[in-house]
Write a protein that holds these residues in place. Sequence first.
Motif: not given
Length: 336
Positions: A167, A169, A192, A194, A227, A229-230
């Motif tokens: 999960e 990011t 996922s 980016d 956004q 992100y982690d």
Amino acid sequence: MKALSYDGQQVVYQDVGHSDTDVYPRPVKIKIQLAGICSTDLKIVDGKYYNKALLRPNGVLGHEGCGHIVQSAPGSPFKEGDHVVFETVFPCQQCDSCVQGLTNYCRNWLHIGINSNGTFSEYLTVDESMVHKIGDDILPQISVLAEPLSIALNSMASIFDGRRDEEMTVAVVGPGILGLLHTLLLAENDFSVDVYGLGSDDHRLEKALGLGANRVFKTDAASVFEQQYDLVIDSSDTSSGAVFALSRCKPGGHLRVLNLSTEKGISSSDVVKSGCHISTSKGIHHSHMVTACNYIDSRGHKLSGLTTHLFTPDEYQQAFSFARNKQGVKSAFNFN
């Protein structure tokens, strides 16, 4: 032998005599096929390397490459004609860093292309311990990527250290070869991803999508996706990229820095206020090159198309300009 050497002012393609046969305890001589051009090479050529005192006077540039064994020491596991790649660092094994297993931070290392002769040459001599055999059927355009792939594998291993969170990011800032290799490895592990680049990075961003990126964005677009992100991988190699990467990391998130820019950009105040956990990655351990070779032997086809342009050594000015302007993905000199 002919090679691209740097005299502190300019690059010259000339006969440099013999390679470093007397530097290593168990020398292995390699006929270079391809030698990849790295941003570190460009920093040296452009006078921006972080410590010019380390550079070998009139040394041969380059540290990425692949080739075939020409000569090895008695009792060597390598024989003439073996297709090989090699590590860049010969560690002393005695300093504090080496004793801790951090051979990539050796205080007394020999580093090809920096303080020993490098890969922009017809022949390279390194120590047998640095050499790794690779499948004879692997194209040189793929095997030449072993060194940057091993860096990405080192980075990935220490980021996750056996822990997974699908999960999470994830963003990659900078779609150069290291950014693209991180994208591939992350996507293979079902993250996922980016990827962020510049307006001039159309070709590289397209490659990122082909390697499994979820979405791609341009940081210099009129409207940039906001956004956070982690996990953010900063492989931008610019100070502006570092600033952008930090801004995209959530408080409590993890910023992984592979950016070797020597430009000023981020203050300690910026770091503290970000709330990010920041870690770095430099070079590799021996095991990461082993893993990279295994990856190439089994899944090397996934790296097809990343070595985009080949140049002859006497085209070095064009090649450096091409790489400096970030055209293509990975450019390399062809010494065949």
